[in-house]
Design a protein around this motif. Structure first.
Motif, PDB file in Angstrom:
ATOM      1  N   LYS A   1      40.065  33.728   0.212  1.00 59.68           N
ATOM      2  CA  LYS A   1      39.698  32.926   1.825  1.00 59.68           C
ATOM      3  C   LYS A   1      38.750  33.745   2.035  1.00 59.68           C
ATOM      4  N   SER A   2      37.423  33.888   2.433  1.00 63.19           N
ATOM      5  CA  SER A   2      37.419  34.611   3.543  1.00 63.19           C
ATOM      6  C   SER A   2      37.009  34.514   4.711  1.00 63.19           C
ATOM      7  N   LYS A   3      37.226  35.205   5.517  1.00 66.65           N
ATOM      8  CA  LYS A   3      37.860  35.720   6.815  1.00 66.65           C
ATOM      9  C   LYS A   3      36.442  35.341   7.563  1.00 66.65           C
ATOM     10  N   ALA A   4      35.275  35.632   6.933  1.00 62.43           N
ATOM     11  CA  ALA A   4      34.098  34.829   7.714  1.00 62.43           C
ATOM     12  C   ALA A   4      34.126  33.169   7.976  1.00 62.43           C
ATOM     13  N   ASP A   5      33.367  32.890   9.313  1.00 65.07           N
ATOM     14  CA  ASP A   5      33.129  31.394   9.127  1.00 65.07           C
ATOM     15  C   ASP A   5      32.573  30.394   8.377  1.00 65.07           C
ATOM     16  N   LEU A   6      31.005  31.166   7.691  1.00 69.13           N
ATOM     17  CA  LEU A   6      30.157  30.503   6.430  1.00 69.13           C
ATOM     18  C   LEU A   6      30.261  31.872   5.431  1.00 69.13           C
ATOM     19  N   THR A   7      30.473  30.911   4.237  1.00 72.25           N
ATOM     20  CA  THR A   7      30.424  31.630   2.759  1.00 72.25           C
ATOM     21  C   THR A   7      29.312  31.188   2.021  1.00 72.25           C
ATOM     22  N   VAL A   8      28.712  32.176   1.166  1.00 71.80           N
ATOM     23  CA  VAL A   8      27.915  31.599   0.478  1.00 71.80           C
ATOM     24  C   VAL A   8      28.200  32.367  -0.990  1.00 71.80           C
ATOM     25  N   CYS A   9      29.020  31.135  -1.576  1.00 72.79           N
ATOM     26  CA  CYS A   9      28.778  32.470  -3.024  1.00 72.79           C
ATOM     27  C   CYS A   9      28.842  31.235  -4.135  1.00 72.79           C
ATOM     28  N   GLU A  10      27.319  31.888  -4.908  1.00 74.06           N
ATOM     29  CA  GLU A  10      26.697  31.571  -6.993  1.00 74.06           C
ATOM     30  C   GLU A  10      26.570  29.807  -5.501  1.00 74.06           C
ATOM     31  N   ASN A  11      26.814  29.026  -6.237  1.00 74.47           N
ATOM     32  CA  ASN A  11      26.287  27.271  -5.497  1.00 74.47           C
ATOM     33  C   ASN A  11      27.098  27.048  -4.771  1.00 74.47           C
ATOM     34  N   LEU A  12      28.319  27.354  -4.263  1.00 72.86           N
ATOM     35  CA  LEU A  12      28.500  27.296  -3.483  1.00 72.86           C
ATOM     36  C   LEU A  12      28.601  27.338  -1.635  1.00 72.86           C
ATOM     37  N   ILE A  13      28.357  26.576  -0.635  1.00 77.57           N
ATOM     38  CA  ILE A  13      27.995  27.108   1.000  1.00 77.57           C
ATOM     39  C   ILE A  13      29.942  25.900   1.580  1.00 77.57           C
ATOM     40  N   THR A  14      30.084  26.550   2.120  1.00 78.74           N
ATOM     41  CA  THR A  14      31.960  26.344   2.763  1.00 78.74           C
ATOM     42  C   THR A  14      31.427  26.806   3.502  1.00 78.74           C
ATOM     43  N   ALA A  15      32.096  26.105   5.086  1.00 75.70           N
ATOM     44  CA  ALA A  15      31.956  27.162   6.390  1.00 75.70           C
ATOM     45  C   ALA A  15      33.179  25.924   7.051  1.00 75.70           C
ATOM     46  N   GLU A  16      33.869  27.335   7.837  1.00 67.45           N
ATOM     47  CA  GLU A  16      34.790  26.357   8.918  1.00 67.45           C
ATOM     48  C   GLU A  16      33.480  25.690   9.835  1.00 67.45           C
ATOM     49  N   GLY A  17      35.285  24.430  10.282  1.00 62.45           N
ATOM     50  CA  GLY A  17      34.492  23.572  11.311  1.00 62.45           C
ATOM     51  C   GLY A  17      33.597  23.485  12.106  1.00 62.45           C
ATOM     52  N   ASN A  18      33.706  24.954  12.508  1.00 65.70           N
ATOM     53  CA  ASN A  18      33.283  25.457  14.034  1.00 65.70           C
ATOM     54  C   ASN A  18      32.059  26.246  14.126  1.00 65.70           C
ATOM     55  N   ALA A  19      31.885  26.386  12.533  1.00 71.68           N
ATOM     56  CA  ALA A  19      30.305  27.130  11.957  1.00 71.68           C
ATOM     57  C   ALA A  19      29.108  25.794  11.877  1.00 71.68           C
ATOM     58  N   TYR A  20      28.918  24.729  11.983  1.00 69.86           N
ATOM     59  CA  TYR A  20      28.302  23.335  11.516  1.00 69.86           C
ATOM     60  C   TYR A  20      27.107  23.903  12.209  1.00 69.86           C
ATOM     61  N   VAL A  21      26.810  24.575  12.754  1.00 69.28           N
ATOM     62  CA  VAL A  21      25.589  24.731  12.905  1.00 69.28           C
ATOM     63  C   VAL A  21      24.429  25.561  11.710  1.00 69.28           C
ATOM     64  N   GLU A  22      25.750  26.896  12.031  1.00 71.76           N
ATOM     65  CA  GLU A  22      25.183  27.911  10.549  1.00 71.76           C
ATOM     66  C   GLU A  22      25.473  27.224   9.550  1.00 71.76           C
ATOM     67  N   PHE A  23      26.676  25.995   9.515  1.00 73.52           N
ATOM     68  CA  PHE A  23      26.877  25.498   7.897  1.00 73.52           C
ATOM     69  C   PHE A  23      25.136  25.038   7.500  1.00 73.52           C
ATOM     70  N   ALA A  24      24.968  24.210   8.393  1.00 72.01           N
ATOM     71  CA  ALA A  24      23.055  23.388   8.425  1.00 72.01           C
ATOM     72  C   ALA A  24      21.551  24.306   8.512  1.00 72.01           C
TER      73      ALA A  24
END
Length: 107
Positions: free
Chosen positions: A55-78
């Protein structure tokens, strides 16, 4: 069916993006395996889906072909999804998009 689709996308190294609780589907699909991820889920409640060691401490994580984010990081995720899909013309276009969605673009 969703689990199979996620697994097939992962096998083909296609981009998979999940925000907030949607990362649970990645865990159920076993695509998180030894990959860093972000999630809004209390991972202790889903011990078969998540390995706390990744589990990353970051709100947004890009790892290989996966992009995951916490709900509060919706802009960064997009924006991360947009970057991987080459949706922005240049860095200025990306920054303008961020400012727009953070309601900081006036005029």
């Amino acid at each position: 069916m969703t689990v199979t689709l996620i697994q097939r996308f992962d096998e083909k190294k296609k981009w998979i993006a999940a925000i907030c609780g949607a990362s649970t589907l990645l865990g159920i699909s076993s695509v998180l395996r030894d990959r860093e991820y972000s999630t809004s889920i209390e991972i202790e409640e889903f011990p078969t889906c998540f390995d706390p060691a990744y589990k990353s401490k970051a709100d947004l994580t890009v790892c290989e072909n996966l992009i995951t984010a916490e709900g509060n990081a919706y802009v960064e995720f997009a924006v991360a999804v947009g970057n991987e899909l080459d949706l922005f013309h240049d860095r200025e276009d990306e920054l303008e998009t961020v400012l727009f969605f953070k309601n900081q673009l006036r005029g």
